[in-house]
Design an enzyme around this catalytic site. Structure first.
Site, PDB file in Angstrom:
ATOM      1  N   GLU A 288      25.182 -59.928 109.218  1.00  0.00           N
ATOM      2  CA  GLU A 288      25.393 -58.242 108.664  1.00  0.00           C
ATOM      3  C   GLU A 288      26.616 -58.143 107.944  1.00  0.00           C
ATOM      4  O   GLU A 288      27.635 -58.756 108.370  1.00  0.00           O
ATOM      5  CB  GLU A 288      25.537 -57.431 109.983  1.00  0.00           C
ATOM      6  CG  GLU A 288      25.469 -56.051 109.539  1.00  0.00           C
ATOM      7  CD  GLU A 288      25.532 -55.000 110.823  1.00  0.00           C
ATOM      8  OE1 GLU A 288      25.069 -54.058 110.746  1.00  0.00           O
ATOM      9  OE2 GLU A 288      26.203 -55.638 111.846  1.00  0.00           O
TER      10      GLU A 288
ATOM     11  N   CYS B 152      22.082 -56.087 113.318  1.00  0.00           N
ATOM     12  CA  CYS B 152      22.707 -55.842 114.466  1.00  0.00           C
ATOM     13  C   CYS B 152      21.683 -55.088 115.713  1.00  0.00           C
ATOM     14  O   CYS B 152      20.785 -55.570 116.085  1.00  0.00           O
ATOM     15  CB  CYS B 152      23.966 -54.903 114.308  1.00  0.00           C
ATOM     16  SG  CYS B 152      25.184 -54.946 115.613  1.00  0.00           S
TER      17      CYS B 152
ATOM     18  N   LYS C 152      20.668 -50.046 107.044  1.00  0.00           N
ATOM     19  CA  LYS C 152      20.721 -49.815 108.340  1.00  0.00           C
ATOM     20  C   LYS C 152      20.306 -48.309 108.548  1.00  0.00           C
ATOM     21  O   LYS C 152      21.063 -47.505 108.220  1.00  0.00           O
ATOM     22  CB  LYS C 152      21.893 -50.038 108.923  1.00  0.00           C
ATOM     23  CG  LYS C 152      21.963 -50.267 110.568  1.00  0.00           C
ATOM     24  CD  LYS C 152      23.293 -50.781 111.176  1.00  0.00           C
ATOM     25  CE  LYS C 152      23.478 -51.050 112.639  1.00  0.00           C
ATOM     26  NZ  LYS C 152      24.657 -51.627 113.027  1.00  0.00           N
TER      27      LYS C 152
END
Length: 363
Positions: free
Chosen positions: A46, A163, A128
């Site tokens: 990430e 994540c 995200k």
């Protein structure tokens, strides 16, 4: 027909903190190394470029401002020559690249992932959907047209999440419904359980991410799951600590958390704490069959007549314009960033600006 057997690489390395150019070159070096090793896929952590801003968890807003300014200046625009260089590296090595990066679009940063194909095409671009906790001080939310993950490729149906998205039951349900076979569970840099102080939940350290969340994803979805992780050095701790604050001196708690799991959750490999480089794995998609035969949550082991998920992939604009027919003009983020345009049509091909530097590797 997709390939059923191929080699893949998973990155566990320290980013080039606050240095876009160095980060791009290190990315290209790893792509070249994976390509030379015969890999068909390489997965990065990430926000690998320009590194995860873990300092935001440890200091206050005022202390963070100088680093936040530098972080924004070294984030990666998708319509940039730097990003095109990475795309060319994927094409030159005939490899799929799952890249995590801090994307800057207008004045907002996003925790972005791009899946680049062996022709240099951007096959999937996602952001995200919700930055985690204090990440909201740095990043914005993804939109309806930038959150889907799973893409049909010649390597199978490949998905990627960032994540804590990897423990989001709704995103997992969406991915499994699309028949995902290979999953990139991209993680940032995270301290280990030895740093945990009550009442901070154990969820907030690296060990559960590596050893509970990631194998659970593999088991629940029946996918090969690669979990690339960032690392930290003593020098990295200094660079990511603001002036006037005493930096930590032992980076070992941040290291050794990358993992690769089979579709049944069996651990394939993990690095030593002092290892920095590529983890390799030989993927066999046929191993997905028996795992999914036991529990296929998109088919025989689900009841859509009882439980369904509503998904809205439309982009919501602050300002909309009427088209010539009196309707509402629409466009996608992909179109606006020019990701639908072939690589060579965007800019003339240029040579890399730095020499290839080999990196360490492990099977």
């Amino acid at each position: 027909m997709p390939l059923t057997k191929y080699k893949a690489a998973c990155v566990t390395s320290e980013p080039c903190w606050f240095d876009l150019e160095a980060g791009v070159q290190k990315t290209i070096n790893f792509i070249n190394e994976a390509g030379a090793a015969g890999c068909k896929l390489i997965a990065f952590p990430e926000v690998w470029i320009p590194g995860y801003p873990y300092w935001m968890w440890k200091i206050n807003y005022q202390q963070s401002l100088p680093m936040l300014k530098s972080y924004r200046e070294n984030s990666l625009p998708m319509d940039s020559e730097e990003f095109r260089r990475i795309r060319r590296a994927a094409r030159d090595n005939q490899i799929y690249v799952s890249l995590g990066f801090s994307e800057i679009d207008h004045a907002t940063l996003y925790l972005a992932q791009a899946l680049i194909g062996p022709t240099g095409e951007v096959i999937n671009h996602r952001r995200k959907i919700k930055p985690t906790h204090v990440e909201k001080l740095v990043y914005g939310d993804g939109a309806g047209d930038t959150f889907k993950s799973v893409t049909q490729t010649e390597l199978g149906r490949l998905g990627q999440l960032n994540c804590w998205e990897n423990m989001n039951p709704f995103l997992k349900a969406l991915n499994v419904s699309e028949g995902e076979q290979i999953h990139i569970a991209a993680w940032p840099v995270y301290p280990g359980k030895e740093t945990l102080k009550y009442p901070d939940p154990a969820t907030n350290v690296a060990d559960p991410a590596s050893d509970l969340v990631t194998p659970a994803y593999a088991i629940e979805t029946g996918t090969w799951t690669l979990a690339p992780f960032q690392r930290l050095s003593v020098e990295g701790l200094k660079k990511t600590t603001p002036e006037g604050v005493e930096p930590e001196t032992d980076p070992s708690t941040y290291n050794g958390h990358a993992r690769i799991y089979k579709p049944d959750g069996t651990l394939v490999c993990k690095p030593d704490k002092d290892f920095d480089g590529l983890l390799f794995v030989d993927i066999d998609l046929n191993e997905c069959h028996l795992a999914k035969a036991l529990a296929d949550f998109s088919g025989h082991y689900m009841r859509p007549d009882l439980i369904r998920l509503l998904v809205d992939t439309r982009r919501k604009e602050l300002i909309t314009e009427a088209d010539t027919n009196g309707g509402i003009a629409t466009y996608t983020t992909r179109e606006r960033l020019g990701l639908n345009i072939p690589l060579d049509a965007q800019a003339p091909k240029q040579k890399a600006t730095a020499a290839d530097v080999p990196s360490s590797s492990v099977m």
